[in-house]
Enzyme design. Sequence first.
Site, short mmCIF file in Angstrom:
data_model
loop_
_atom_site.label_atom_id
_atom_site.label_comp_id
_atom_site.label_asym_id
_atom_site.label_seq_id
_atom_site.Cartn_x
_atom_site.Cartn_y
_atom_site.Cartn_z
N LEU A 99 0.70 -1.28 -0.33
CA LEU A 99 -0.05 -0.42 -0.04
C LEU A 99 0.61 1.38 0.04
O LEU A 99 0.68 1.84 0.91
CB LEU A 99 -1.09 -0.14 1.12
CG LEU A 99 -2.07 1.30 1.70
CD1 LEU A 99 -2.88 0.73 0.29
CD2 LEU A 99 -3.24 1.11 2.44
N GLY A 100 1.58 1.36 -1.03
CA GLY A 100 2.18 2.27 -1.89
C GLY A 100 1.62 3.41 -2.19
O GLY A 100 0.70 3.27 -1.97
N ILE B 49 1.27 3.77 -5.09
CA ILE B 49 0.05 2.88 -6.17
C ILE B 49 -0.57 2.66 -5.63
O ILE B 49 -2.08 2.05 -6.16
CB ILE B 49 1.47 2.58 -7.21
CG1 ILE B 49 2.33 3.61 -8.26
CG2 ILE B 49 0.44 1.75 -7.97
CD1 ILE B 49 3.18 2.75 -8.39
N ARG C 134 4.71 -3.43 4.96
CA ARG C 134 5.17 -4.06 5.78
C ARG C 134 5.27 -3.58 7.07
O ARG C 134 5.79 -4.65 8.23
CB ARG C 134 6.63 -3.31 5.89
CG ARG C 134 7.80 -4.05 4.13
CD ARG C 134 9.11 -3.79 4.70
NE ARG C 134 9.74 -3.65 2.75
CZ ARG C 134 9.85 -3.26 1.63
NH1 ARG C 134 9.00 -2.48 1.64
NH2 ARG C 134 10.19 -3.59 0.91
N ARG D 170 6.84 -6.23 -10.15
CA ARG D 170 7.76 -6.79 -10.67
C ARG D 170 7.79 -8.53 -11.02
O ARG D 170 6.66 -8.91 -9.76
CB ARG D 170 9.29 -6.49 -10.31
CG ARG D 170 9.77 -5.01 -10.20
CD ARG D 170 9.70 -4.47 -11.41
NE ARG D 170 10.84 -3.29 -11.23
CZ ARG D 170 9.68 -2.64 -12.22
NH1 ARG D 170 7.95 -2.48 -12.50
NH2 ARG D 170 10.37 -1.04 -11.90
N ASP E 107 1.24 -7.65 -16.19
CA ASP E 107 2.06 -6.95 -16.63
C ASP E 107 3.74 -6.77 -17.40
O ASP E 107 4.35 -6.25 -18.04
CB ASP E 107 1.73 -5.18 -16.25
CG ASP E 107 2.45 -4.06 -17.40
OD1 ASP E 107 2.13 -4.50 -18.55
OD2 ASP E 107 3.04 -3.39 -16.35
N GLU F 78 11.62 -10.55 -18.69
CA GLU F 78 10.95 -9.73 -19.97
C GLU F 78 12.27 -9.15 -20.75
O GLU F 78 12.97 -9.66 -20.69
CB GLU F 78 10.50 -8.44 -18.89
CG GLU F 78 9.30 -8.71 -18.23
CD GLU F 78 9.27 -7.11 -17.75
OE1 GLU F 78 10.11 -6.75 -18.17
OE2 GLU F 78 8.00 -7.71 -16.15
N HIS G 297 3.74 -4.93 -20.06
CA HIS G 297 4.86 -4.25 -19.58
C HIS G 297 4.67 -2.78 -19.94
O HIS G 297 5.52 -1.81 -20.08
CB HIS G 297 6.46 -4.17 -19.30
CG HIS G 297 7.17 -3.68 -17.83
ND1 HIS G 297 8.14 -4.38 -17.25
CD2 HIS G 297 6.44 -2.79 -17.02
CE1 HIS G 297 7.96 -3.28 -16.15
NE2 HIS G 297 7.19 -1.85 -16.16
#
Length: 314
Positions: free
Chosen positions: A152-153, A155, A175, A232, A256, A261, A279
């Site tokens: 929950l940063g 984004i 965290r 990621r 995504d 990749e 991505h």
Amino acid sequence: MTRPTLLQNGPLAPALEAALAAEFEVQRLADQADPQTFLAQHGARFTGLATSAPAGASAALLAALPALRVISSHGVGLDKIDLAVAAQRGIQVGYTPEVLNDCVADLAMALLLDVARGASAADRFVRRGDWPKAKFRLARKVSGQRLGILGLGRIGRAVAQRATGFEMQIRYTNRKPVAGVPWQFEPALVELARWADTLVVVAAGGASTHHLVNAEVLAALGPDGFLVNVARGSVVDQAALVQALQTGGIAGAGLDVYADEPHVPPELMALDNVVLLPHIASATRETRQAMEALTLANLQAFYATGKVQVSALE
């Protein structure tokens, strides 16, 4: 007045490369026939490094740049930049958060909607000419779903805000609990997955989050659950995900990002319950222009004041 010397690691957008060249003496590492020899001979000249989230700045590269004072990275991912070495040497590290929050969160919601409602699969169904012969399968309702968010940063909060418009129940793991948000904190990722209809991954990459979403978490998400990853590829155990999708361990996934990749496993491409994107979460004209401007601004600020505009080390 002598212009600062800048090394460019990896490709950048043409407009950004032109803007950098207008203000700095830029050498592109990719243009060198033998990058190792070039760095051995000229690495001590460079005080700045322009890079990107995919290219990063490894410990080996930083060691070859003894005069380096600033790194400016086009992107929000920091897992390929050796921040510990940079901090130890007093190297400023600039990056481009905030400006891409909206577009990444928008795409997370697009993947969530697509995989639950089967939009891409239905498009393929129509294009194959199957509609006159059969009815498309029943999909899943999105409004009112239970949404779990891993990370929950900035984004993650933007995803949660969008999900409220769909009257979703929202819980998150992080965290530590985030102050001032109305959504319930769940300390254990496996319990969050067990509760959620859809688990959205927006955690940063790196060693601390490697394969956080593993076979146990996917089993907890269950045969009716969906996974969406716009973070990621390393955060998800891709082999476990393939197996869960193939066996019906989870209902579907919207991806995504991937482990290697731009290579996507053929096993994923063979599945109709997976939405696969290349991505592109931040790939809008508006966001990329803002990212390019901030990449340049971080360097301009450093050479004017000794500090980048947005630091990854604070």
